[in-house]
Design a protein around this motif. Structure first.
Motif, PDB file in Angstrom:
ATOM      1  N   ARG A 113       0.874  -1.175   0.000  1.00  8.85           N
ATOM      2  CA  ARG A 113       0.000   0.000   0.000  1.00  8.85           C
ATOM      3  C   ARG A 113       0.913   1.227   0.000  1.00  8.85           C
ATOM      4  N   VAL A 114       0.895   1.996  -1.093  1.00  6.78           N
ATOM      5  CA  VAL A 114       1.847   3.095  -1.246  1.00  6.78           C
ATOM      6  C   VAL A 114       1.110   4.412  -1.484  1.00  6.78           C
ATOM      7  N   PHE A 115       1.765   5.509  -1.156  1.00  3.63           N
ATOM      8  CA  PHE A 115       1.198   6.846  -1.296  1.00  3.63           C
ATOM      9  C   PHE A 115      -0.188   6.939  -0.637  1.00  3.63           C
ATOM     10  N   PRO A 116      -0.327   6.529   0.618  1.00  6.50           N
ATOM     11  CA  PRO A 116      -1.642   6.588   1.269  1.00  6.50           C
ATOM     12  C   PRO A 116      -2.181   8.017   1.338  1.00  6.50           C
ATOM     13  N   ASP A 117      -3.468   8.142   1.059  1.00  5.87           N
ATOM     14  CA  ASP A 117      -4.194   9.419   1.138  1.00  5.87           C
ATOM     15  C   ASP A 117      -3.642  10.493   0.197  1.00  5.87           C
ATOM     16  N   ARG A 118      -2.978  10.062  -0.875  1.00  6.11           N
ATOM     17  CA  ARG A 118      -2.422  11.033  -1.834  1.00  6.11           C
ATOM     18  C   ARG A 118      -3.312  11.203  -3.065  1.00  6.11           C
ATOM     19  N   PHE A 119      -4.353  10.365  -3.204  1.00  5.66           N
ATOM     20  CA  PHE A 119      -5.312  10.487  -4.302  1.00  5.66           C
ATOM     21  C   PHE A 119      -4.615  10.566  -5.659  1.00  5.66           C
ATOM     22  N   MET A 120      -4.052   9.452  -6.071  1.00  3.20           N
ATOM     23  CA  MET A 120      -3.377   9.352  -7.361  1.00  3.20           C
ATOM     24  C   MET A 120      -4.114   8.368  -8.267  1.00  3.20           C
ATOM     25  N   GLU A 121      -4.039   8.606  -9.576  1.00  5.97           N
ATOM     26  CA  GLU A 121      -4.555   7.667 -10.564  1.00  5.97           C
ATOM     27  C   GLU A 121      -3.663   7.709 -11.792  1.00  5.97           C
ATOM     28  N   ALA A 122      -3.995   6.874 -12.793  1.00  4.36           N
ATOM     29  CA  ALA A 122      -3.236   6.837 -14.051  1.00  4.36           C
ATOM     30  C   ALA A 122      -1.759   6.515 -13.818  1.00  4.36           C
ATOM     31  N   ALA A 123      -1.493   5.576 -12.933  1.00  3.37           N
ATOM     32  CA  ALA A 123      -0.108   5.258 -12.554  1.00  3.37           C
ATOM     33  C   ALA A 123       0.575   4.351 -13.570  1.00  3.37           C
ATOM     34  N   ALA A 124       1.887   4.515 -13.689  1.00  2.47           N
ATOM     35  CA  ALA A 124       2.724   3.633 -14.505  1.00  2.47           C
ATOM     36  C   ALA A 124       4.077   3.498 -13.822  1.00  2.47           C
ATOM     37  N   ILE A 125       4.692   2.327 -13.972  1.00  3.40           N
ATOM     38  CA  ILE A 125       6.017   2.065 -13.401  1.00  3.40           C
ATOM     39  C   ILE A 125       6.954   1.610 -14.515  1.00  3.40           C
ATOM     40  N   PHE A 126       8.194   2.090 -14.457  1.00  6.64           N
ATOM     41  CA  PHE A 126       9.229   1.601 -15.371  1.00  6.64           C
ATOM     42  C   PHE A 126      10.532   1.509 -14.594  1.00  6.64           C
ATOM     43  N   LYS A 127      11.532   0.870 -15.181  1.00 10.51           N
ATOM     44  CA  LYS A 127      12.778   0.596 -14.466  1.00 10.51           C
ATOM     45  C   LYS A 127      13.968   1.039 -15.299  1.00 10.51           C
ATOM     46  N   ALA A 128      14.911   1.721 -14.655  1.00 14.87           N
ATOM     47  CA  ALA A 128      16.133   2.167 -15.326  1.00 14.87           C
ATOM     48  C   ALA A 128      17.264   2.220 -14.309  1.00 14.87           C
ATOM     49  N   ASN A 129      18.437   1.767 -14.731  1.00 10.91           N
ATOM     50  CA  ASN A 129      19.625   1.796 -13.865  1.00 10.91           C
ATOM     51  C   ASN A 129      19.371   1.143 -12.513  1.00 10.91           C
ATOM     52  N   GLY A 130      18.584   0.062 -12.513  1.00 11.64           N
ATOM     53  CA  GLY A 130      18.330  -0.691 -11.296  1.00 11.64           C
ATOM     54  C   GLY A 130      17.330  -0.054 -10.351  1.00 11.64           C
ATOM     55  N   LYS A 131      16.717   1.054 -10.764  1.00  9.43           N
ATOM     56  CA  LYS A 131      15.744   1.724  -9.908  1.00  9.43           C
ATOM     57  C   LYS A 131      14.365   1.703 -10.565  1.00  9.43           C
ATOM     58  N   TYR A 132      13.358   1.741  -9.711  1.00  9.49           N
ATOM     59  CA  TYR A 132      11.979   1.766 -10.175  1.00  9.49           C
ATOM     60  C   TYR A 132      11.484   3.213 -10.160  1.00  9.49           C
ATOM     61  N   PHE A 133      10.865   3.622 -11.253  1.00 10.21           N
ATOM     62  CA  PHE A 133      10.322   4.967 -11.349  1.00 10.21           C
ATOM     63  C   PHE A 133       8.806   4.889 -11.529  1.00 10.21           C
ATOM     64  N   PHE A 134       8.140   5.852 -10.957  1.00  8.28           N
ATOM     65  CA  PHE A 134       6.680   5.868 -10.894  1.00  8.28           C
ATOM     66  C   PHE A 134       6.187   7.211 -11.411  1.00  8.28           C
ATOM     67  N   VAL A 135       5.117   7.181 -12.200  1.00  6.73           N
ATOM     68  CA  VAL A 135       4.476   8.414 -12.629  1.00  6.73           C
ATOM     69  C   VAL A 135       2.974   8.231 -12.522  1.00  6.73           C
ATOM     70  N   ALA A 136       2.276   9.288 -12.165  1.00 10.72           N
ATOM     71  CA  ALA A 136       0.821   9.223 -12.017  1.00 10.72           C
ATOM     72  C   ALA A 136       0.276  10.642 -12.122  1.00 10.72           C
ATOM     73  N   SER A 137      -1.049  10.742 -12.006  1.00 13.20           N
ATOM     74  CA  SER A 137      -1.696  12.048 -11.967  1.00 13.20           C
ATOM     75  C   SER A 137      -2.458  12.180 -10.662  1.00 13.20           C
ATOM     76  N   GLY A 138      -2.945  13.388 -10.396  1.00 10.53           N
ATOM     77  CA  GLY A 138      -3.898  13.562  -9.317  1.00 10.53           C
ATOM     78  C   GLY A 138      -5.276  13.110  -9.772  1.00 10.53           C
ATOM     79  N   CYS A 139      -6.260  13.229  -8.902  1.00  9.72           N
ATOM     80  CA  CYS A 139      -7.624  12.788  -9.206  1.00  9.72           C
ATOM     81  C   CYS A 139      -8.518  14.002  -9.434  1.00  9.72           C
ATOM     82  N   THR A 140      -8.650  14.394 -10.701  1.00  7.20           N
ATOM     83  CA  THR A 140      -9.510  15.525 -11.046  1.00  7.20           C
ATOM     84  C   THR A 140     -10.440  15.177 -12.205  1.00  7.20           C
TER      85      THR A 140
END
Length: 367
Positions: free
Chosen positions: A237-264
């Protein structure tokens, strides 16, 4: 001495040469927000989509929209397009069709959003997941739909619908004394709410479902079963109470990156980003990754997928939708370059760009 006719011929020839050069350049350039014709000259109809690379081809899966506000529900199904160069796309048809039976979970008028397809190497099977809402129930059901095919371009057969992670609690769970976990606990036995969703397959072939849950309050990241057909009850359970949607994850240089939007709703907002060394976190938020005009509105779009370009190192394309809820079929696509800066990534606005431009930028940044 040249006469007037000779001068006119030279001017016209130069103009035609310039026009030909511009056309040649645009044939290999991404033009975010513009109409994007397929091999039939028709604007690509694959909204909220994702791309899978398999055996030398890219496959773009997305929601098939129809005209008007009606198009925000599913009356056709999931569309697929095929490409070798990410620019020129061949229409591969409807790969998952809605089911004419009115009691079907994917009956015409249901909501089928953000379809993503991954390949299970062990079973040699293509697995499609999508956000599913039952006909005439609004967003109450909050289900994941799953469909399968032995062929990447289908037809896909609807397998089942589920709420993820039924009967389990998140890893490292600690009760929230402020009752911020009340919805999580409420839904434990019937499964967690799942709205906007995405898929990610790691280098060890473990697959993950990323979904907006708890009435859109919190993001869950859940490991899939070995056959990719269900969740296995191991989720964070990540980013609790942050109201995010449209999430995507990708990986580069051994790290995980996350992008999303707010909920509007359909209205655009500022994108959000984060980084982690483990997919279950902890995640460190990095702020809005977008740079350029209207970056505070994600260039009037919303994230849907981050596409790794095959045959390259750390070359990614940020995929977003520029929604048109009043006429859904006319939604446009924003494909933009991802640039890494230190431990962050940036999504850079450009009205026209090519993959070669991104390679030059990476060289400047000594990537």
């Amino acid at each position: 001495m040249m006469n007037n006719l000779s001068i006119i011929v030279i001017i016209v020839s130069a103009h035609l040469l310039t026009l030909t050069t511009v056309q040649a350049q645009s044939a290999s350039a991404f033009q975010p927000g513009k109409e994007w014709p397929d091999n039939h000259g028709i604007h690509i109809n694959a909204h909220g989509g994702g791309v899978l690379w398999h055996n030398g081809n890219y496959y773009w899966f997305g929601e098939h929209k129809v005209a008007g506000e009606k198009g925000n529900r599913a009356y056709v199904g999931v569309h697929c397009y095929t490409s070798k160069d990410l620019h020129h796309w061949v229409d591969s048809g409807i790969v998952l069709a809605v089911d004419g039976a009115q009691n079907s979970p994917i009956a015409p008028g249901a909501i089928i959003e953000r379809p993503k397809v991954i390949y299970n190497k062990k079973n040699k099977q293509f697995i499609m997941w999508f956000h599913l809402e039952l006909k005439d129930q609004g967003y109450k059901a909050a289900l994941c739909g799953v469909a399968t095919s032995k062929k990447i371009t289908g037809p896909y057969v609807f397998h089942h619908a589920e709420r993820p992670d039924k009967g389990t609690l998140p890893i490292s769970y600690k009760p929230d004394t402020n009752k911020g976990d009340s919805i999580l606990l409420r839904d434990k036995e019937k499964g967690q709410m799942s709205r906007d969703m995405n898929l990610f397959v790691d280098e060890d072939n473990s697959a993950y479902l990323i979904y907006t849950s708890e009435e859109n309050r919190t993001v869950h990241i859940s490991q899939l079963s070995d056959d990719y057909l269900s969740t296995r009850g191991r989720f964070a359970r990540v980013f609790p109470d942050r109201f995010m949607e449209a999430a995507a994850i990708f990986k580069a240089n051994g790290k995980y990156f996350f992008v999303a939007s707010g909920c509007t709703g359909w209205a655009p907002n500022a994108a959000r980003s984060a980084v982690a060394t483990h997919i279950f976190g902890p995640w460190q938020e990095l702020g809005n990754p977008c740079e350029g005009p209207d970056s505070a509105l994600t260039f009037h779009g919303q994230s849907t997928f981050v596409l790794p370009v095959m045959g390259t190192k750390n070359t990614f394309i940020f995929m977003a939708d520029k929604w048109n809820p009043k006429n859904a079929i006319d939604g446009r696509y924003l494909w933009l370059p991802v640039v890494f800066k230190a431990n962050k990534f940036k999504v850079m606005w450009s009205e026209s760009w090519e993959l070669e431009d991104q390679a030059k930028q990476k060289s400047i940044n000594n990537e």
